[in-house]
Design an enzyme around this catalytic site. Structure first.
Site, PDB file in Angstrom:
ATOM      1  N   ASP A 151      55.547  28.718  50.524  1.00  0.00           N
ATOM      2  CA  ASP A 151      55.033  29.209  49.243  1.00  0.00           C
ATOM      3  C   ASP A 151      56.177  29.985  48.609  1.00  0.00           C
ATOM      4  O   ASP A 151      56.485  31.101  49.038  1.00  0.00           O
ATOM      5  CB  ASP A 151      53.806  30.098  49.500  1.00  0.00           C
ATOM      6  CG  ASP A 151      53.156  30.598  48.215  1.00  0.00           C
ATOM      7  OD1 ASP A 151      53.796  30.533  47.143  1.00  0.00           O
ATOM      8  OD2 ASP A 151      52.004  31.059  48.296  1.00  0.00           O
ATOM      9  N   HIS A 155      49.673  35.935  53.686  1.00  0.00           N
ATOM     10  CA  HIS A 155      50.894  36.469  53.077  1.00  0.00           C
ATOM     11  C   HIS A 155      51.971  36.711  54.126  1.00  0.00           C
ATOM     12  O   HIS A 155      52.642  37.743  54.133  1.00  0.00           O
ATOM     13  CB  HIS A 155      50.585  37.739  52.271  1.00  0.00           C
ATOM     14  CG  HIS A 155      49.886  37.449  50.978  1.00  0.00           C
ATOM     15  ND1 HIS A 155      49.261  38.393  50.215  1.00  0.00           N
ATOM     16  CD2 HIS A 155      49.712  36.273  50.309  1.00  0.00           C
ATOM     17  CE1 HIS A 155      48.729  37.831  49.140  1.00  0.00           C
ATOM     18  NE2 HIS A 155      48.990  36.544  49.187  1.00  0.00           N
ATOM     19  N   TYR A 173      42.641  26.990  56.532  1.00  0.00           N
ATOM     20  CA  TYR A 173      43.361  27.732  57.564  1.00  0.00           C
ATOM     21  C   TYR A 173      42.445  27.816  58.784  1.00  0.00           C
ATOM     22  O   TYR A 173      41.407  28.476  58.743  1.00  0.00           O
ATOM     23  CB  TYR A 173      43.709  29.141  57.052  1.00  0.00           C
ATOM     24  CG  TYR A 173      44.285  29.106  55.643  1.00  0.00           C
ATOM     25  CD1 TYR A 173      45.646  28.942  55.429  1.00  0.00           C
ATOM     26  CD2 TYR A 173      43.442  29.164  54.523  1.00  0.00           C
ATOM     27  CE1 TYR A 173      46.172  28.863  54.140  1.00  0.00           C
ATOM     28  CE2 TYR A 173      43.946  29.086  53.231  1.00  0.00           C
ATOM     29  CZ  TYR A 173      45.314  28.932  53.040  1.00  0.00           C
ATOM     30  OH  TYR A 173      45.804  28.846  51.767  1.00  0.00           O
ATOM     31  N   HIS A 209      45.194  31.914  40.128  1.00  0.00           N
ATOM     32  CA  HIS A 209      45.344  33.139  39.328  1.00  0.00           C
ATOM     33  C   HIS A 209      46.161  32.815  38.091  1.00  0.00           C
ATOM     34  O   HIS A 209      46.858  31.801  38.037  1.00  0.00           O
ATOM     35  CB  HIS A 209      46.042  34.227  40.166  1.00  0.00           C
ATOM     36  CG  HIS A 209      47.266  33.723  40.882  1.00  0.00           C
ATOM     37  ND1 HIS A 209      48.485  33.635  40.273  1.00  0.00           N
ATOM     38  CD2 HIS A 209      47.451  33.235  42.147  1.00  0.00           C
ATOM     39  CE1 HIS A 209      49.365  33.130  41.129  1.00  0.00           C
ATOM     40  NE2 HIS A 209      48.769  32.864  42.273  1.00  0.00           N
ATOM     41  N   GLU A 269      45.468  26.278  43.813  1.00  0.00           N
ATOM     42  CA  GLU A 269      46.021  26.364  45.157  1.00  0.00           C
ATOM     43  C   GLU A 269      44.970  26.437  46.273  1.00  0.00           C
ATOM     44  O   GLU A 269      44.857  27.439  46.966  1.00  0.00           O
ATOM     45  CB  GLU A 269      46.955  27.561  45.263  1.00  0.00           C
ATOM     46  CG  GLU A 269      46.394  28.871  44.709  1.00  0.00           C
ATOM     47  CD  GLU A 269      47.364  30.047  44.897  1.00  0.00           C
ATOM     48  OE1 GLU A 269      47.823  30.249  46.029  1.00  0.00           O
ATOM     49  OE2 GLU A 269      47.634  30.759  43.917  1.00  0.00           O
ATOM     50  N   HIS A 316      40.326  32.431  50.206  1.00  0.00           N
ATOM     51  CA  HIS A 316      40.840  32.970  48.936  1.00  0.00           C
ATOM     52  C   HIS A 316      40.287  32.128  47.779  1.00  0.00           C
ATOM     53  O   HIS A 316      39.647  31.109  47.995  1.00  0.00           O
ATOM     54  CB  HIS A 316      42.370  32.985  48.925  1.00  0.00           C
ATOM     55  CG  HIS A 316      43.029  31.655  49.168  1.00  0.00           C
ATOM     56  ND1 HIS A 316      43.089  30.654  48.215  1.00  0.00           N
ATOM     57  CD2 HIS A 316      43.668  31.153  50.271  1.00  0.00           C
ATOM     58  CE1 HIS A 316      43.748  29.624  48.706  1.00  0.00           C
ATOM     59  NE2 HIS A 316      44.097  29.878  49.955  1.00  0.00           N
ATOM     60  N   ASP A 349      55.245  29.449  40.965  1.00  0.00           N
ATOM     61  CA  ASP A 349      54.534  29.779  42.207  1.00  0.00           C
ATOM     62  C   ASP A 349      54.041  28.466  42.824  1.00  0.00           C
ATOM     63  O   ASP A 349      53.048  27.907  42.358  1.00  0.00           O
ATOM     64  CB  ASP A 349      53.364  30.714  41.855  1.00  0.00           C
ATOM     65  CG  ASP A 349      52.590  31.168  43.082  1.00  0.00           C
ATOM     66  OD1 ASP A 349      53.034  30.904  44.216  1.00  0.00           O
ATOM     67  OD2 ASP A 349      51.523  31.795  42.888  1.00  0.00           O
ATOM     68  N   ASP A 356      73.496  56.290  48.037  1.00  0.00           N
ATOM     69  CA  ASP A 356      74.013  55.797  46.750  1.00  0.00           C
ATOM     70  C   ASP A 356      73.571  54.374  46.417  1.00  0.00           C
ATOM     71  O   ASP A 356      74.029  53.795  45.434  1.00  0.00           O
ATOM     72  CB  ASP A 356      75.552  55.841  46.764  1.00  0.00           C
ATOM     73  CG  ASP A 356      76.062  57.253  46.921  1.00  0.00           C
ATOM     74  OD1 ASP A 356      75.368  58.180  46.454  1.00  0.00           O
ATOM     75  OD2 ASP A 356      77.127  57.436  47.528  1.00  0.00           O
ATOM     76  N   GLU A 415      49.870  24.094  46.172  1.00  0.00           N
ATOM     77  CA  GLU A 415      49.769  24.938  44.974  1.00  0.00           C
ATOM     78  C   GLU A 415      50.662  24.409  43.859  1.00  0.00           C
ATOM     79  O   GLU A 415      51.857  24.186  44.062  1.00  0.00           O
ATOM     80  CB  GLU A 415      50.202  26.373  45.322  1.00  0.00           C
ATOM     81  CG  GLU A 415      50.285  27.298  44.118  1.00  0.00           C
ATOM     82  CD  GLU A 415      50.583  28.746  44.477  1.00  0.00           C
ATOM     83  OE1 GLU A 415      51.256  28.976  45.497  1.00  0.00           O
ATOM     84  OE2 GLU A 415      50.132  29.635  43.737  1.00  0.00           O
ATOM     85  N   HIS A 428      51.081  37.162  39.967  1.00  0.00           N
ATOM     86  CA  HIS A 428      49.641  37.332  39.736  1.00  0.00           C
ATOM     87  C   HIS A 428      49.554  37.996  38.370  1.00  0.00           C
ATOM     88  O   HIS A 428      49.585  39.215  38.260  1.00  0.00           O
ATOM     89  CB  HIS A 428      48.999  38.187  40.824  1.00  0.00           C
ATOM     90  CG  HIS A 428      48.917  37.468  42.146  1.00  0.00           C
ATOM     91  ND1 HIS A 428      48.284  37.980  43.237  1.00  0.00           N
ATOM     92  CD2 HIS A 428      49.384  36.257  42.537  1.00  0.00           C
ATOM     93  CE1 HIS A 428      48.373  37.116  44.252  1.00  0.00           C
ATOM     94  NE2 HIS A 428      49.047  36.077  43.846  1.00  0.00           N
ATOM     95  N   ARG A 442      48.185  24.733  52.512  1.00  0.00           N
ATOM     96  CA  ARG A 442      47.879  25.088  51.120  1.00  0.00           C
ATOM     97  C   ARG A 442      48.754  24.197  50.240  1.00  0.00           C
ATOM     98  O   ARG A 442      49.895  23.885  50.605  1.00  0.00           O
ATOM     99  CB  ARG A 442      48.162  26.576  50.839  1.00  0.00           C
ATOM    100  CG  ARG A 442      47.921  26.981  49.399  1.00  0.00           C
ATOM    101  CD  ARG A 442      47.843  28.507  49.166  1.00  0.00           C
ATOM    102  NE  ARG A 442      49.072  29.221  49.457  1.00  0.00           N
ATOM    103  CZ  ARG A 442      49.290  29.926  50.549  1.00  0.00           C
ATOM    104  NH1 ARG A 442      48.343  30.051  51.469  1.00  0.00           N
ATOM    105  NH2 ARG A 442      50.437  30.534  50.761  1.00  0.00           N
TER     106      ARG A 442
HETATM  107  N1  GLY Z   1      52.521  33.343  46.145  1.00  0.00           N
HETATM  108  C1  GLY Z   1      51.355  34.110  46.061  1.00  0.00           C
HETATM  109  C2  GLY Z   1      50.214  33.293  45.658  1.00  0.00           C
HETATM  110  O1  GLY Z   1      50.238  32.094  45.779  1.00  0.00           O
HETATM  111  O2  GLY Z   1      49.263  33.795  45.147  1.00  0.00           O
HETATM  112 MN    MN Z   2      51.963  30.944  45.944  1.00  0.00          MN
HETATM  113 MN    MN Z   3      49.637  31.623  43.756  1.00  0.00          MN
END
Ligand code: GLY
Ligand code: MN
Ligand code: MN
Length: 436
Positions: free
Chosen positions: A257, A240, A385, A351, A381, A347, A268, A36, A405, A358, A403
């Site tokens: 993050d 991730h 690493y 984005h 960002e 990366h 973000d 439920d 961002e 994203h 990172r």
């Molecule tokens: N938090 C996911 C990214 O930075 O793309």
């Molecule tokens: Mn992020």
């Molecule tokens: Mn991001």
């Protein structure tokens, strides 16, 4: 968000569709967790963008030029028992009174009514291939109409992807959207500050995560925009990482993050800081390099500059820095050509950001990188690493993941960093952490 904003969007969509055509879009479905219990419901972003309607089991239909009304909402009928167990829902009357639908019908009658609405339309716009059930139903309704061609009924001849129009609209943020994005950004900045102040050696990563959630909820924002990444030490090298389960060690960095959602709009943000409040010499050098790359990349965010320029600049700064610090050997332009930086920066620079973290919107137009225009929002960002087992570099660098961002709006004059208020200079971070 004001109903006028949703009305404006529907108007723009229907202008672009043109008369004689029809668009269909379904709500998200509720997802069973077990028996439920359901997962928290989150409306489909495209559906919400056009309707502001946050219930499951709904279908919105747009028919530009239809005399009896252009916007039809199929939804659940009001049910007193459902209201008692699950809470308020709009019903057909609410769909018209509160959500400005011109007509509302029970979702269970959709199969009977839809073929009539599709009759004699030319194009059917819908999110192709996203909802298998809807894809299938549309084809069934069209086949049903085809069989009636001898009665003078024409079936639609073209199926068109609704995303093509809709995602281009979503890429450019209105002032109402930017208000929500600014609020999401401001609260997320405060949540990061709270996490930095609270962080201490011996805590578990999830304890720091709880500080983020605490701040967001205290400020009235109930959902994070994506699962928070709270990664101590070498965990930061897993891009991730969301397990957030390890104990924080004194000499390590912590990468967070995390961003909250406000009125369906995401923020973000990533910050990386020392668990103990003080950067080691090696951490300091790598951190400053990522920060320099980020500043250089943000400087490229302005109207008229192609989307990929900020990425290319970040690659140049990082590669030069990696050579200067001795992590890469060789000539910078050759290293870039051979993509040697990718072992440490794998990366892209960022984005689009909006209702989805994203976000939607094409990055290339006619095979060329998109030119930035005012109203677009994106993340910047860069990161480095250095894997724990990377024996090609000196031991001092290994197991460090960094990172930084921020969320950036393209403006007429250049850009505005929506997350500007959150510290990122080394001295500012150390000061903030030492005061507490
Ligand atoms: N938090 C996911 C990214 O930075 O793309
Ligand atoms: Mn992020
Ligand atoms: Mn991001």
């Amino acid at each position: 968000m004001n109903q006028n904003e949703f009305k404006r969007r529907r108007k723009v969509l229907m202008q672009q569709m043109g008369p004689g055509n029809i668009a269909l879009i379904a709500s998200a479905s509720s997802q069973v967790r077990n028996r439920d219990v359901e997962f928290p419901f989150r409306q489909d972003s495209d559906f919400y963008y056009l309707t502001g309607f946050d219930e499951a089991d709904a279908l919105a239909v747009f028919i530009p030029g239809r005399e009896q009304g252009e916007y039809i909402l199929f939804c659940q009928e009001f049910d007193a028992k459902k209201a008692l167990w699950e809470g308020a829902h709009a019903g057909l009357e609410g769909a018209i009174a509160d959500y400005a639908a011109d007509d509302a019908f029970p979702i269970d009658d959709m199969g009977d009514i839809l073929p009539g609405l599709l009759e004699n339309k030319h194009k059917v716009y819908y999110p192709m291939g996203r909802d298998g059930e809807l894809d299938h139903q549309i084809l069934e309704w069209i086949n049903f109409l085809r069989k009636q061609s001898r009665n003078g009924v024409n079936a639609p001849g073209e199926l068109v992807s609704l995303e093509h129009i809709l995602h281009e609209m979503r890429l450019f943020k209105s002032s109402a959207e930017l208000n929500s994005m600014r609020k999401a950004a401001a609260v997320s900045c405060q949540a990061h500050v709270r996490a930095m102040k609270a962080c201490q050696p011996g805590w578990y990563e999830y304890q720091v995560e709880s500080e983020i959630i605490h701040e967001c909820m205290q400020q009235g924002l109930r959902a994070v925009a994506y699962p928070s990444i709270v990664a101590g030490g070498k965990n930061a090298c897993v891009l991730h990482y969301v397990e957030n389960k390890d104990k924080l060690k004194k000499g390590d960095l912590l990468l967070i993050d995390a961003g909250v959602e406000c009125d369906y709009y995401a923020s973000d943000i990533t910050r990386t800081f020392p668990v103990s409040g003080t950067f080691s010499p090696a951490q300091r050098k790598l951190y400053q390099l990522v920060l320099d790359a980020q500043y250089a990349a943000i400087a490229q965010i302005q109207p008229g500059i192609p989307w990929n320029k900020s990425h290319d600049v970040s690659v140049e700064v990082l590669t030069q820095g990696l050579v200067d610090l001795g992590l890469l050997q060789g000539e910078v332009s050759q290293l870039i050509q051979d993509e040697k930086y990718k072992q440490f920066y794998m990366h892209r620079i960022g984005h689009w950001l909006g209702m989805d973290v994203h976000d939607v919107g094409d990055y290339k137009v006619d095979d060329e990188w998109r030119i930035l225009e005012p109203g677009m929002v994106l993340t910047v960002e860069p990161g480095l690493y250095i894997p724990q087992d990377c024996t090609a570099v000196d031991a001092q660098w290994r197991g460090i993941g960094i990172r930084i961002e921020d969320d950036v709006l393209v403006t007429q004059q250049g850009h505005e960093v929506l997350t500007q208020s959150l510290v990122k200079e080394i001295d500012d971070i150390e000061n903030l952490m030492q005061v507490h």
